[in-house]
Design an enzyme around this catalytic site. Structure first.
Site, mmCIF file in Angstrom:
data_model
loop_
_atom_site.group_PDB
_atom_site.id
_atom_site.type_symbol
_atom_site.label_atom_id
_atom_site.label_comp_id
_atom_site.label_asym_id
_atom_site.label_seq_id
_atom_site.Cartn_x
_atom_site.Cartn_y
_atom_site.Cartn_z
ATOM 1 C CD GLN A 264 -2.662 -1.292 -0.092
ATOM 2 O OE1 GLN A 264 -3.425 -0.411 -0.473
ATOM 3 N NE2 GLN A 264 -2.455 -2.406 -0.785
ATOM 4 C CG HIS A 267 -1.301 2.185 -4.009
ATOM 5 N ND1 HIS A 267 -1.616 2.031 -5.336
ATOM 6 C CD2 HIS A 267 -1.762 1.066 -3.390
ATOM 7 C CE1 HIS A 267 -2.233 0.885 -5.514
ATOM 8 N NE2 HIS A 267 -2.336 0.275 -4.346
ATOM 9 C CD GLU A 332 -8.524 1.260 -0.177
ATOM 10 O OE1 GLU A 332 -8.749 1.231 -1.396
ATOM 11 O OE2 GLU A 332 -7.509 1.820 0.306
ATOM 12 C CG HIS A 333 -7.083 -2.735 1.113
ATOM 13 N ND1 HIS A 333 -6.479 -1.552 0.713
ATOM 14 C CD2 HIS A 333 -7.748 -3.207 0.029
ATOM 15 C CE1 HIS A 333 -6.766 -1.329 -0.556
ATOM 16 N NE2 HIS A 333 -7.540 -2.316 -0.999
ATOM 17 C CG ASP A 366 -5.275 -4.351 -5.038
ATOM 18 O OD1 ASP A 366 -6.351 -3.910 -4.599
ATOM 19 O OD2 ASP A 366 -4.176 -3.828 -4.803
ATOM 20 C CG HIS A 425 -50.495 15.673 -0.686
ATOM 21 N ND1 HIS A 425 -50.060 16.878 -1.156
ATOM 22 C CD2 HIS A 425 -49.473 14.783 -0.868
ATOM 23 C CE1 HIS A 425 -48.817 16.746 -1.602
ATOM 24 N NE2 HIS A 425 -48.430 15.481 -1.444
#
Length: 436
Positions: A264, A267, A332-333, A366, A425
């Protein structure tokens, strides 16, 4: 190697951690004025503005007539990549399709009582726009981004799928992107990127059709454009930098954990890798492994910044406290790298995706296993989910009542309407009571 070492013993320690990590998404405000101008230019000037931005940042010679990739180029791209690579892409695509087919929902109709028919139509949007990042000037094609975004849209039944991706300097797209599109049967691709590509999909131009949903990852300009367009077009999610949190016990392998953290960290300088464990020896060994593996990593500079600024080794008194921290992080992971991961899965409340056991590294998800890798970041897994078939669907309610229903329940409906001060209504229902 600079790397935070933290202690977490109870929720009292959470304030310091959350205030530190909250600064990761602070950059969007700085680019918002630029992105607003880009959106306005594309909305007003269409293809010419898209081509102008593309010439400035990606391909100096691109003209508006060259935005669309010729279908013949897509069709012949499979001949430009090795057959064994094409086979791997096909196999990954099959895994991803099989997983997402299980998500598909059907329309339904029920009759709960005589004279009453209720139901729900599950319908795909007409058009989806998919953003595929260029990746280092087009030389590291993000094949997985195309697979993970296109296949759920196809499973949903979207008729028109448009792909946008920034061109290389020579005015081409990487053949792997085109070959993947060919494998998926996609032949509508435009060469443009960043915020101007998102704007083109949202507003439509002379060449690029206006879409109903935009999906796909991107840099801060892409993310900011998507955030500013919420409400005008469907957006998959407002994703931040990548992140991983690992809960490990003494049975974990330090070398593997370090590699997973670096997967990670490479990235983005804003990526976050956090290892949580009650085993101090394990944490020390992982720190040594990180330094060793980082020294040979091609993206060493990026990963070093990520580790120094947004990553940490966290000591907890026990796995239960570690899991409590995981749920607060809502990563996230989440790698559950313990001897018996299934014993702990019932404790997971907040995570984009969970990777179970020592032999399930995050990259398996992934690229290949099947579940979607477009996941909520920045703790938004507390309330949001992975990209899915639902991202490209809309649900329409069906209501059918007969005159007997109105006779039985009409006065109740009218009463509720008048309680809200909506006389018309009430009269709409009562007209049917008076004149059956």
């Amino acid at each position: 190697m600079p790397l935070r070492f933290l202690e977490y013993t109870s929720p009292d320690d959470w304030t310091g951690i959350t205030s530190w990590l909250a600064r990761r998404d602070a950059g969007e405000d700085n680019v918002e004025p630029l992105v607003r101008d880009i959106l306005a230019q594309v909305r007003d000037r269409g293809d010419e503005a898209v081509a102008e931005y593309t010439r400035r940042f990606d391909c100096p010679s691109l003209t508006p007539t060259q935005l669309a990739v010729p279908k013949a180029d897509i069709a012949c791209a499979l001949e430009q990549i090795p057959a064994e690579d094409a086979a791997i892409i096909r196999e990954a695509a099959a895994n991803i399709r099989d997983f997402h087919l299980r998500q598909k929902q059907n329309s339904w109709i029920t009759t709960p009582a005589p004279g009453t028919t209720l139901g729900q139509l599950v319908l795909p949007v007409d058009r989806a726009g998919l953003y595929v990042p260029g990746g280092q000037g087009g030389e590291t094609p993000l094949i997985s981004s195309l697979l993970m975004n296109a296949i759920p849209a196809q499973v949903a039944g979207v008729k028109t799928i448009c792909v946008v991706s920034p061109p290389r300097k020579d005015g081409t797209l990487n053949p792997y992107i085109l070959a993947t599109a060919a494998i998926l049967g996609i032949d509508t691709i435009f060469m443009c990127g960043s915020a101007w590509a998102i704007a083109a999909l949202a507003y439509g131009t002379e060449s690029i059709p206006r879409v109903d949903v935009i999906a796909g990852p991107g840099n801060i300009f892409v993310t900011t454009a998507k955030r500013l367009l919420v409400g005008q077009v469907g957006i998959d999610m407002i994703a931040g930098p990548s992140e991983i949190a690992i809960l490990a016990d003494s049975t974990a392998t330090p070398k593997w954990l370090a590699a997973d953290m670096l997967s990670q960290a490479e990235h983005d300088p804003l990526a976050s890798s956090i290892l949580i464990s009650p085993d101090n020896r394990l944490l020390d060994e992982v720190k040594m492994e990180l330094a060793l593996q980082l020294s040979t990593l091609p993206r060493q500079e990026i990963a070093s910044k990520s580790l120094a600024e947004w990553s940490a080794l966290v000591h907890v008194p026990d796995l239960a406290t570690g899991m409590e921290l995981i749920n607060r992080l809502a990563p996230e992971h989440f790698e559950l790298s313990v001897a018996d991961p299934w014993a702990w899965i019932g404790s997971v409340r907040n995570a984009g995706a969970v990777f179970m056991g020592h032999s399930t590294p995050e990259p398996v998800g992934d690229y290949f296993a099947g579940p979607n890798h477009v996941l909520p970041t920045l703790s938004t897994a507390r309330f949001s989910s992975a990209l899915s078939v639902d991202t490209f669907c809309k649900k329409t309610s069906l209501i059918c009542t007969d005159q007997a229903y109105i006779g039985t329940h009409g006065s109740k409906v009218a009463r509720l309407a008048r309680l809200e001060g909506l006389e018309a209504h009430a009269r709409s229902v009562e007209q049917r009571l008076e004149n059956p």
